[in-house]
Design a protein around this motif. Structure first.
Motif, short mmCIF file in Angstrom:
data_model
loop_
_atom_site.label_atom_id
_atom_site.label_comp_id
_atom_site.label_asym_id
_atom_site.label_seq_id
_atom_site.Cartn_x
_atom_site.Cartn_y
_atom_site.Cartn_z
N PHE A 1 0.83 -1.20 0.00
CA PHE A 1 0.00 0.00 0.00
C PHE A 1 0.86 1.25 0.00
O PHE A 1 1.76 1.39 0.83
CB PHE A 1 -0.93 0.03 1.22
CG PHE A 1 -2.01 -1.00 1.16
CD1 PHE A 1 -3.08 -0.86 0.27
CD2 PHE A 1 -1.98 -2.12 1.97
CE1 PHE A 1 -4.08 -1.81 0.21
CE2 PHE A 1 -2.97 -3.07 1.91
CZ PHE A 1 -4.03 -2.92 1.02
N VAL A 2 0.59 2.14 -0.92
CA VAL A 2 1.15 3.49 -0.88
C VAL A 2 0.25 4.32 0.01
O VAL A 2 0.71 5.10 0.82
CB VAL A 2 1.22 4.09 -2.30
CG1 VAL A 2 1.64 5.55 -2.26
CG2 VAL A 2 2.16 3.28 -3.18
N SER A 3 -1.05 4.11 -0.15
CA SER A 3 -2.05 4.79 0.67
C SER A 3 -3.17 3.79 0.97
O SER A 3 -4.02 3.52 0.11
CB SER A 3 -2.59 6.00 -0.10
OG SER A 3 -3.66 6.57 0.59
N GLU A 4 -3.14 3.21 2.17
CA GLU A 4 -4.18 2.27 2.56
C GLU A 4 -5.43 3.06 2.93
O GLU A 4 -5.35 4.12 3.55
CB GLU A 4 -3.73 1.42 3.75
CG GLU A 4 -4.73 0.34 4.11
CD GLU A 4 -4.24 -0.59 5.22
OE1 GLU A 4 -4.94 -1.57 5.50
OE2 GLU A 4 -3.17 -0.34 5.79
N PRO A 5 -6.60 2.57 2.54
CA PRO A 5 -7.82 3.32 2.87
C PRO A 5 -8.02 3.41 4.38
O PRO A 5 -7.60 2.53 5.13
CB PRO A 5 -8.93 2.51 2.20
CG PRO A 5 -8.34 1.24 1.74
CD PRO A 5 -6.86 1.35 1.80
N PRO A 6 -8.68 4.49 4.84
CA PRO A 6 -8.93 4.64 6.28
C PRO A 6 -9.93 3.60 6.76
O PRO A 6 -10.66 2.99 5.97
CB PRO A 6 -9.51 6.06 6.38
CG PRO A 6 -10.10 6.33 5.05
CD PRO A 6 -9.25 5.58 4.05
N ASP B 1 -10.20 5.87 -1.42
CA ASP B 1 -9.04 5.65 -2.29
C ASP B 1 -8.16 4.53 -1.76
O ASP B 1 -7.97 4.40 -0.54
CB ASP B 1 -8.20 6.92 -2.39
CG ASP B 1 -8.96 8.07 -3.02
OD1 ASP B 1 -9.60 7.84 -4.06
OD2 ASP B 1 -8.93 9.18 -2.46
N CYS B 2 -7.60 3.77 -2.67
CA CYS B 2 -6.65 2.71 -2.33
C CYS B 2 -5.55 2.77 -3.38
O CYS B 2 -5.79 2.51 -4.56
CB CYS B 2 -7.35 1.35 -2.36
SG CYS B 2 -6.25 -0.03 -1.96
N THR B 3 -4.32 3.13 -2.96
CA THR B 3 -3.20 3.25 -3.88
C THR B 3 -2.16 2.19 -3.52
O THR B 3 -1.74 2.10 -2.36
CB THR B 3 -2.57 4.65 -3.78
OG1 THR B 3 -3.61 5.63 -3.90
CG2 THR B 3 -1.55 4.87 -4.87
N THR C 1 -10.17 3.56 -6.73
CA THR C 1 -11.09 4.41 -5.98
C THR C 1 -12.52 3.90 -6.11
O THR C 1 -12.92 3.47 -7.19
CB THR C 1 -11.02 5.86 -6.49
OG1 THR C 1 -9.71 6.36 -6.24
CG2 THR C 1 -12.04 6.76 -5.82
N SER D 1 -6.49 -4.87 2.46
CA SER D 1 -6.53 -3.79 3.45
C SER D 1 -7.36 -4.18 4.67
O SER D 1 -8.06 -5.19 4.67
CB SER D 1 -7.13 -2.53 2.82
OG SER D 1 -8.54 -2.67 2.68
#
Length: 186
Positions: A75-80, A94-96, A129, A162
């Motif tokens: 994950f670069v940006s895991e969803p909250p 978003d999930c990156t 997303t 995630s």
């Protein structure tokens, strides 16, 4: 070994490979016609074509060496863990991810199955997303707007999932103030 060292090594190997393969016709290398010597009679002189080759190879090379390093998704940006929005504004999750080869991103519902687009209600975008457009109160769906999702990414090296993402869409509340009779008698 860092990228700069790798680049230098690639250039060194390419240069030696070139020298080993080309015993004649060195005008590409030197810019001069072959006069019996590898460098056209001018030792240590490199032609403009070869210099251009080195410059281009140096700047293209970081992508070259990275393409051979296999990496599982991360994950670069895991969803909250929680996303809240109103039906007026809508929302998004978003999930990156990154990896090599590039991972495919999929969104899973609470049952573990892949979710799909629901026109006007939920859009699963190819960039990882989920978009929830604004909606009328009558269009509220508990299985979509009050649900749990997970982001899943996979490539040939591995997979990652995630944490649960709890989505809560609500209706905006309007607070009514009490009437004060004294103020209304003017």
């Amino acid at each position: 070994m860092d990228n700069t060292s790798r680049n230098a090594e690639y250039i060194r190997v390419a240069w030696h490979s070139y020298l080993n393969q080309h015993n004649s016709g060195d005008e590409w290398l030197t810019g001069f016609a072959d006069s019996g010597h590898r460098d056209g009679g001018r030792r240590g002189v490199y032609g403009p074509n070869f210099i251009l080759f080195l410059i281009v190879f140096y700047f293209v090379c970081p992508g070259c060496n990275a393409s051979y390093e296999m990496q599982g998704p991360s994950f670069v940006s895991e969803p909250p863990s929680r996303v809240e929005f109103t039906n007026v504004n809508g929302g998004r999750v978003d999930c990156t991810v990154r990896g090599n080869p590039a991972p495919t991103v999929d969104w899973l519902g609470a049952d573990g199955g892949s979710i799909t687009n629901i026109p006007g209600i939920r859009h699963v975008l190819g960039n990882g997303t989920i978009h929830f457009p604004g909606f009328e109160a009558e269009a509220f769906r508990q299985d979509v707007h009050w649900a749990i999702y997970k982001c899943s990414a996979a490539n040939s090296v591995g997979a990652v999932v995630s944490r649960d993402v709890t989505v809560r869409a609500g209706m905006p509340t309007v607070k009514l103030l009490p009437r004060y009779p004294a103020l209304s008698k003017r």
